[in-house]
Design a protein around this motif. Sequence first.
Motif, short mmCIF file in Angstrom:
data_model
loop_
_atom_site.label_atom_id
_atom_site.label_comp_id
_atom_site.label_asym_id
_atom_site.label_seq_id
_atom_site.Cartn_x
_atom_site.Cartn_y
_atom_site.Cartn_z
N PRO A 60 0.71 -1.26 -0.17
CA PRO A 60 -0.08 -0.10 -0.09
C PRO A 60 0.82 1.39 -0.08
N LEU A 61 1.99 1.36 0.79
CA LEU A 61 2.90 2.42 0.88
C LEU A 61 3.48 2.76 -0.69
N SER A 299 -3.81 9.13 4.96
CA SER A 299 -4.47 9.22 3.66
C SER A 299 -5.48 8.05 3.45
N SER A 300 -5.64 7.21 4.39
CA SER A 300 -6.63 6.30 4.24
C SER A 300 -6.85 5.24 5.48
N ALA A 301 -7.77 4.85 5.71
CA ALA A 301 -7.72 3.65 6.82
C ALA A 301 -7.01 2.62 6.75
N GLU A 302 -6.60 2.23 5.51
CA GLU A 302 -5.66 1.40 5.14
C GLU A 302 -4.31 1.66 5.45
N ALA A 303 -3.97 3.01 5.26
CA ALA A 303 -2.65 3.60 5.48
C ALA A 303 -2.42 3.57 7.11
N GLU A 304 -3.44 3.86 7.87
CA GLU A 304 -3.43 3.91 9.24
C GLU A 304 -3.12 2.64 9.68
N THR A 305 -3.96 1.63 9.26
CA THR A 305 -3.49 0.22 9.51
C THR A 305 -2.19 -0.21 9.07
N VAL A 306 -1.72 0.29 8.17
CA VAL A 306 -0.19 -0.43 7.92
C VAL A 306 0.72 0.30 8.64
N MET A 307 0.46 1.62 9.13
CA MET A 307 1.54 2.33 9.94
C MET A 307 1.31 1.83 11.15
N VAL A 311 3.26 -1.62 11.38
CA VAL A 311 4.68 -1.10 11.31
C VAL A 311 5.01 -0.57 12.69
N GLY A 312 4.05 -0.43 13.67
CA GLY A 312 4.22 -0.05 14.90
C GLY A 312 4.26 1.37 14.98
N LEU A 313 3.98 1.99 14.04
CA LEU A 313 4.02 3.61 13.99
C LEU A 313 2.78 4.18 13.98
N SER A 314 2.56 5.50 14.33
CA SER A 314 1.40 6.32 14.14
C SER A 314 1.59 7.27 13.12
N ASP A 315 2.62 7.54 12.83
CA ASP A 315 2.91 8.62 11.75
C ASP A 315 4.53 8.79 11.44
N TRP A 316 4.92 9.75 10.53
CA TRP A 316 5.84 10.14 10.23
C TRP A 316 5.80 11.75 10.56
N THR A 317 6.97 12.47 10.69
CA THR A 317 6.95 13.76 10.68
C THR A 317 8.31 14.60 10.42
N ALA A 318 8.24 15.62 9.64
CA ALA A 318 9.18 16.34 9.07
C ALA A 318 9.95 17.13 10.27
N GLU A 319 9.66 17.09 11.63
CA GLU A 319 10.15 17.73 12.55
C GLU A 319 11.22 16.92 12.95
N THR A 320 12.47 16.68 12.30
CA THR A 320 13.47 15.67 12.45
C THR A 320 14.14 15.92 13.72
N GLU A 321 14.51 16.96 14.48
CA GLU A 321 15.03 16.98 15.45
C GLU A 321 16.45 16.21 15.47
N SER A 322 17.25 16.72 14.58
CA SER A 322 18.52 16.13 14.19
C SER A 322 19.41 15.87 15.33
#
Length: 337
Positions: A60-61, A299-307, A311-322
């Motif tokens: 899906p991703l 993006s979709s319910a399927e994507a939320e399930t995949v994540m 995958v064990g994630l709830s999201d990605w973020t662009a706030e990288t806190e390098s």
Amino acid sequence: MHKPLIATSLLTAAALTLTGCASDTASSTDATGSGSWPESITISLVPSTEGENLAEALDPLTTYLSENLGIEVNGVVATDYAATVEALGADQAQVIITDAGSLYQAINQHDAKLILRDVRFGATDYASVAYTNNPDKYCDDEPVMATYAANGEELSYCNGIETAAEAAAGQGPAAEDALKKIDEGTAVALQAATSPAGYQYPVVAMQAAGIDTDNGIKQVPVEGNNNAVLAVYNGDAEVSFGFWDARSTVLEEAPDVAEKVVAFSYTEMIPNGGVAVTQDLPEDLVAQLAELMDGYAQSSAEAETVMFDLVGLSDWTAETESEQIDRYGEILKQFQN
């Protein structure tokens, strides 16, 4: 430890060798990373599931990315986190989804660009927790019950690291002075030396508390966060360390774990992994890729399930806190021969 992982549906087991996965470029890019887009890109990652679930996890991703980018996005399974860095360095993959240590290596060895960080339950980092079955020794107050939001369970904490009857925050460092009560000869369950939450950050914290972690304690080797908790639960160790909150992994076999295993200290925060890309990718492609992945879970319910489920994630973020990745690199160096 927590895994920022995704499995692949696009390659067979033979793909574990990471061969034949370099991208076909429509034309070369210039030194700034701008230019024509490649015809395809490859994502290297470590699977979190096995068997048939591999066919469900990544498709899906990669389909979502392919359709929205207008180029082919492939996936390849790496044998371990280090292999993702090797794949990027060899241009067998242009995108890697990996752990914090491998992000640090990719950035410093191959000039990779960190574009996203993994998010779990709203956080890009987590603490290692010190657990004990002897609260009279390690707690300066009576343990209190707070809610672990990931599953709604009530778990026990002391030394003010959480507030009674509220949602636990899991924010460290907290009550690190309590580690000084680990006296000579104490049995301490520690995971493999490659584990940030089960070994590396705890050892750094104990050493900062003046403890000789090589000769001053009795190290009890365990495999996995669940067994770190069970070592204290079963009395094989007086103290153990694991991710926040590893007690949730043993609730089925040890339903009274909150009574017998108390969290009494948090280390400094450990960064989640994330997504990095090679510097050779065009900047506008990287920007769109980051935006698409950042929005994938919504993006979709399927994507939320995949994540979340696979995958064990709830999201990605662009706030990288390098800076957190840089700090992890400092700690990682202490455990490299």
